[in-house]
Scaffold this motif. Structure first.
Motif, PDB file in Angstrom:
ATOM      1  N   VAL A 114       0.811  -1.191   0.024  1.00  0.00           N
ATOM      2  CA  VAL A 114       0.133  -0.058   0.112  1.00  0.00           C
ATOM      3  C   VAL A 114       0.890   1.439  -0.039  1.00  0.00           C
ATOM      4  CG1 VAL A 114      -1.864   1.277   1.201  1.00  0.00           C
ATOM      5  CG2 VAL A 114      -1.795  -1.162   1.354  1.00  0.00           C
ATOM      6  N   HIS A 115       0.493   2.338  -0.938  1.00  0.00           N
ATOM      7  CA  HIS A 115       1.505   3.487  -0.984  1.00  0.00           C
ATOM      8  C   HIS A 115       0.802   4.331   0.087  1.00  0.00           C
ATOM      9  CE1 HIS A 115       4.025   6.510  -2.885  1.00  0.00           C
ATOM     10  NE2 HIS A 115       2.747   7.350  -2.395  1.00  0.00           N
ATOM     11  N   ASN A 116       1.525   4.846   1.025  1.00  0.00           N
ATOM     12  CA  ASN A 116       1.018   5.742   2.155  1.00  0.00           C
ATOM     13  C   ASN A 116       1.102   7.368   1.535  1.00  0.00           C
ATOM     14  OD1 ASN A 116       0.288   7.192   4.282  1.00  0.00           O
ATOM     15  ND2 ASN A 116       1.992   6.436   5.346  1.00  0.00           N
ATOM     16  N   SER A 117       0.253   7.759   1.177  1.00  0.00           N
ATOM     17  CA  SER A 117       0.327   9.357   0.967  1.00  0.00           C
ATOM     18  C   SER A 117      -0.174  10.207   1.918  1.00  0.00           C
ATOM     19  CB  SER A 117      -0.690   9.428  -0.512  1.00  0.00           C
ATOM     20  OG  SER A 117      -0.533   8.744  -1.339  1.00  0.00           O
ATOM     21  N   ALA A 118       0.793  10.737   2.669  1.00  0.00           N
ATOM     22  CA  ALA A 118       0.465  11.896   3.872  1.00  0.00           C
ATOM     23  C   ALA A 118      -0.781  11.366   4.860  1.00  0.00           C
ATOM     24  CB  ALA A 118       0.063  13.120   3.247  1.00  0.00           C
ATOM     25  N   THR A 119      -0.719  10.159   5.321  1.00  0.00           N
ATOM     26  CA  THR A 119      -1.669   9.774   6.133  1.00  0.00           C
ATOM     27  C   THR A 119      -1.018  10.277   7.674  1.00  0.00           C
ATOM     28  OG1 THR A 119      -2.179   7.983   4.952  1.00  0.00           O
ATOM     29  CG2 THR A 119      -3.071   7.832   7.226  1.00  0.00           C
ATOM     30  N   ASN A 120      -1.999  10.789   8.459  1.00  0.00           N
ATOM     31  CA  ASN A 120      -1.499  11.236   9.891  1.00  0.00           C
ATOM     32  C   ASN A 120      -1.421  10.151  10.857  1.00  0.00           C
ATOM     33  OD1 ASN A 120      -4.217  10.995  10.459  1.00  0.00           O
ATOM     34  ND2 ASN A 120      -4.652  13.356  10.136  1.00  0.00           N
ATOM     35  N   ALA A 121      -1.099  10.246  12.022  1.00  0.00           N
ATOM     36  CA  ALA A 121      -0.883   9.152  13.084  1.00  0.00           C
ATOM     37  C   ALA A 121      -2.199   8.637  13.568  1.00  0.00           C
ATOM     38  CB  ALA A 121      -0.114   9.735  14.329  1.00  0.00           C
ATOM     39  N   GLU A 122      -3.371   9.500  13.585  1.00  0.00           N
ATOM     40  CA  GLU A 122      -4.411   9.222  14.191  1.00  0.00           C
ATOM     41  C   GLU A 122      -5.348   8.337  13.150  1.00  0.00           C
ATOM     42  OE1 GLU A 122      -8.650  11.224  15.585  1.00  0.00           O
ATOM     43  OE2 GLU A 122      -7.041  12.291  14.763  1.00  0.00           O
ATOM     44  N   GLU A 123      -5.290   8.544  11.687  1.00  0.00           N
ATOM     45  CA  GLU A 123      -5.886   7.921  10.921  1.00  0.00           C
ATOM     46  C   GLU A 123      -5.143   6.469  10.851  1.00  0.00           C
ATOM     47  OE1 GLU A 123      -7.200  11.514   7.690  1.00  0.00           O
ATOM     48  OE2 GLU A 123      -5.548  10.092   7.351  1.00  0.00           O
ATOM     49  N   MET A 124      -3.815   6.314  10.833  1.00  0.00           N
ATOM     50  CA  MET A 124      -2.942   5.187  10.805  1.00  0.00           C
ATOM     51  C   MET A 124      -3.459   4.290  11.964  1.00  0.00           C
ATOM     52  SD  MET A 124      -0.918   3.275   9.255  1.00  0.00           S
ATOM     53  CE  MET A 124      -0.314   4.400   7.963  1.00  0.00           C
ATOM     54  N   LEU A 125      -3.894   4.800  13.103  1.00  0.00           N
ATOM     55  CA  LEU A 125      -3.936   4.096  14.441  1.00  0.00           C
ATOM     56  C   LEU A 125      -5.521   3.565  14.332  1.00  0.00           C
ATOM     57  CD1 LEU A 125      -3.139   3.314  17.222  1.00  0.00           C
ATOM     58  CD2 LEU A 125      -4.370   5.341  18.057  1.00  0.00           C
ATOM     59  N   HIS A 126      -6.343   4.238  13.660  1.00  0.00           N
ATOM     60  CA  HIS A 126      -7.703   3.740  13.251  1.00  0.00           C
ATOM     61  C   HIS A 126      -7.621   2.725  12.247  1.00  0.00           C
ATOM     62  CE1 HIS A 126      -9.786   6.517  15.976  1.00  0.00           C
ATOM     63  NE2 HIS A 126      -9.441   7.635  15.235  1.00  0.00           N
ATOM     64  N   LEU A 127      -6.707   3.073  11.383  1.00  0.00           N
ATOM     65  CA  LEU A 127      -6.702   1.741  10.451  1.00  0.00           C
ATOM     66  C   LEU A 127      -5.982   0.454  10.845  1.00  0.00           C
ATOM     67  CD1 LEU A 127      -6.804   0.889   7.420  1.00  0.00           C
ATOM     68  CD2 LEU A 127      -4.841   1.665   6.936  1.00  0.00           C
ATOM     69  N   LYS A 128      -5.053   0.563  11.722  1.00  0.00           N
ATOM     70  CA  LYS A 128      -4.536  -0.584  12.663  1.00  0.00           C
ATOM     71  C   LYS A 128      -5.585  -1.325  13.159  1.00  0.00           C
ATOM     72  CE  LYS A 128       0.372   1.102  12.647  1.00  0.00           C
ATOM     73  NZ  LYS A 128       1.434   1.158  13.700  1.00  0.00           N
ATOM     74  N   HIS A 129      -6.314  -0.495  13.944  1.00  0.00           N
ATOM     75  CA  HIS A 129      -7.316  -0.936  14.889  1.00  0.00           C
ATOM     76  C   HIS A 129      -8.405  -1.745  13.979  1.00  0.00           C
ATOM     77  CE1 HIS A 129      -9.832  -1.726  18.355  1.00  0.00           C
ATOM     78  NE2 HIS A 129     -10.884  -0.863  17.839  1.00  0.00           N
ATOM     79  N   ARG A 130      -8.837  -1.289  12.979  1.00  0.00           N
ATOM     80  CA  ARG A 130      -9.842  -1.735  12.148  1.00  0.00           C
ATOM     81  C   ARG A 130      -9.440  -3.072  11.435  1.00  0.00           C
ATOM     82  NH1 ARG A 130     -10.158   2.277   8.979  1.00  0.00           N
ATOM     83  NH2 ARG A 130     -11.526   3.655  10.490  1.00  0.00           N
ATOM     84  N   PRO A 159      -8.522   7.101   2.103  1.00  0.00           N
ATOM     85  CA  PRO A 159      -8.400   7.378   0.738  1.00  0.00           C
ATOM     86  C   PRO A 159      -6.941   7.808   0.507  1.00  0.00           C
ATOM     87  CG  PRO A 159      -9.553   9.313   1.388  1.00  0.00           C
ATOM     88  CD  PRO A 159      -9.532   8.151   2.734  1.00  0.00           C
ATOM     89  N   GLN A 160      -6.052   8.111   1.560  1.00  0.00           N
ATOM     90  CA  GLN A 160      -4.691   8.248   1.506  1.00  0.00           C
ATOM     91  C   GLN A 160      -3.949   7.057   1.029  1.00  0.00           C
ATOM     92  OE1 GLN A 160      -6.633   9.430   3.980  1.00  0.00           O
ATOM     93  NE2 GLN A 160      -6.508  11.670   3.848  1.00  0.00           N
ATOM     94  N   MET A 161      -4.505   5.795   1.566  1.00  0.00           N
ATOM     95  CA  MET A 161      -3.840   4.686   1.203  1.00  0.00           C
ATOM     96  C   MET A 161      -4.202   4.144   0.030  1.00  0.00           C
ATOM     97  SD  MET A 161      -1.992   4.388   4.361  1.00  0.00           S
ATOM     98  CE  MET A 161      -1.577   2.775   4.300  1.00  0.00           C
ATOM     99  N   VAL A 162      -3.304   3.985  -0.857  1.00  0.00           N
ATOM    100  CA  VAL A 162      -3.681   3.600  -2.170  1.00  0.00           C
ATOM    101  C   VAL A 162      -2.865   2.045  -2.415  1.00  0.00           C
ATOM    102  CG1 VAL A 162      -3.359   3.845  -4.822  1.00  0.00           C
ATOM    103  CG2 VAL A 162      -3.420   5.795  -3.078  1.00  0.00           C
ATOM    104  N   LEU A 163      -4.038   1.218  -2.668  1.00  0.00           N
ATOM    105  CA  LEU A 163      -3.422  -0.415  -2.696  1.00  0.00           C
ATOM    106  C   LEU A 163      -2.588  -0.493  -4.065  1.00  0.00           C
ATOM    107  CD1 LEU A 163      -3.439  -3.217  -1.623  1.00  0.00           C
ATOM    108  CD2 LEU A 163      -5.613  -3.456  -2.554  1.00  0.00           C
ATOM    109  N   MET A 164      -1.483  -0.974  -4.068  1.00  0.00           N
ATOM    110  CA  MET A 164      -0.621  -1.126  -5.227  1.00  0.00           C
ATOM    111  C   MET A 164      -0.869  -2.396  -5.943  1.00  0.00           C
ATOM    112  SD  MET A 164       0.488   1.980  -5.748  1.00  0.00           S
ATOM    113  CE  MET A 164       1.788   1.588  -6.675  1.00  0.00           C
ATOM    114  N   GLY A 165      -0.959  -3.473  -5.025  1.00  0.00           N
ATOM    115  CA  GLY A 165      -0.928  -4.799  -5.399  1.00  0.00           C
ATOM    116  C   GLY A 165      -0.658  -5.834  -4.096  1.00  0.00           C
TER     117      GLY A 165
END
Length: 254
Positions: free
Chosen positions: A94-110, A167-173
């Motif tokens: 996944v390409h990380n396009s300027a994701t802040n720490a709070e969004e990354m934490l929510h994504l990890k938990h999800r 949407p900042q996390m773009v799936l590459m493959g």
């Protein structure tokens, strides 16, 4: 006094001086370059330097790059990446396009609810591992800030649902069970039924075919037995009245 009178008289008569100072502008092209003499041109052509051509026998010696020893941290991370590729059946890039720490934490938990882990590795370590492995086709995916989503079971549908909220996390493959899939391939893979559903469909289809085969095999013997039973019944019904008439004929006198 006389000079003053002469000056006044000349001004009154409108006298003008004989000579006038007129300034003319210069021309645009004042000099023309003369063409070079043909003898000088021949001399310059003869004396022109011609560099020698390299001989065909001399081959270009390839430059040997100095070998750089890997640091202890790089070797440790490389072993960890190798263990991940051996144990996990789903490895997504996944390409990380300027994701802040709070969004990354929510994504990890999800994603952790579905058994999907978020891992971070330097691109240099990933390329060093991939160039000598069977997953070398994944090397072009590691450009810029990248994140790995790994799980021991292929849970593509849950991963796509989790990434849809960021949407900042773009799936590459992704590599699903040693198979490299693009984004469109992952979407198609997520629409497939689960393994338990497919196994149930296969079992039901096989049991249906078995029951139909058993019915076809038992059809002819059952029909034959029914026909024989009907024949025996008909023979019994026909033989009973005929036997009583015969006995009556024998007992009557002639």
């Amino acid at each position: 006094m006389a000079a003053t009178l002469c000056g006044k008289l000349l001004l009154r008569q409108g006298w003008l001086p004989v000579t006038h100072c007129v300034r003319h502008g210069s021309k645009a092209v004042t000099r023309h370059r003369k063409p070079m003499h043909f003898l000088k041109q021949k001399l310059l052509a003869v004396t022109e330097y011609v560099p020698p051509k390299p001989s065909a026998s001399k081959r270009r010696v390839p430059q040997v790059k100095p070998h750089q020893e890997e640091s202890g941290l790089a070797v440790l991370l490389k072993r960890e990446v190798q263990s991940i590729f051996q144990e996990c059946k789903m490895i997504a890039v996944v390409h990380n396009s300027a994701t802040n720490a709070e969004e990354m934490l929510h994504l990890k938990h999800r994603l952790r609810k579905h058994g999907i882990t978020v891992r971070f590795f330097p691109n240099q370590v990933m390329r060093a591992f991939l160039e000598d492995s069977q997953y070398s086709n994944m090397e072009p995916l590691f450009i810029g800030p990248t994140v790995l989503l790994v799980s021991k079971e292929p849970k593509v549908k849950e991963m796509l649902q989790g990434l849809r909220a960021v949407p900042q996390m773009v799936l590459m493959g992704a590599c699903i069970e040693n198979t490299l899939l693009s984004l469109q391939g992952l979407v198609s893979y997520s629409k497939l039924p689960s393994l338990a559903t497919v196994q149930g469909q296969v079992v039901s289809a096989l049991s249906l075919q078995t029951s139909q085969t058993a019915a076809v095999l038992q059809h002819h013997p059952a029909r034959l037995s029914a026909l024989l039973q009907q024949y025996v019944t008909q023979k019994g019904q026909e033989g009973t009245p005929g036997g009583s008439d015969g006995k009556a004929g024998e007992m009557t006198p002639v």
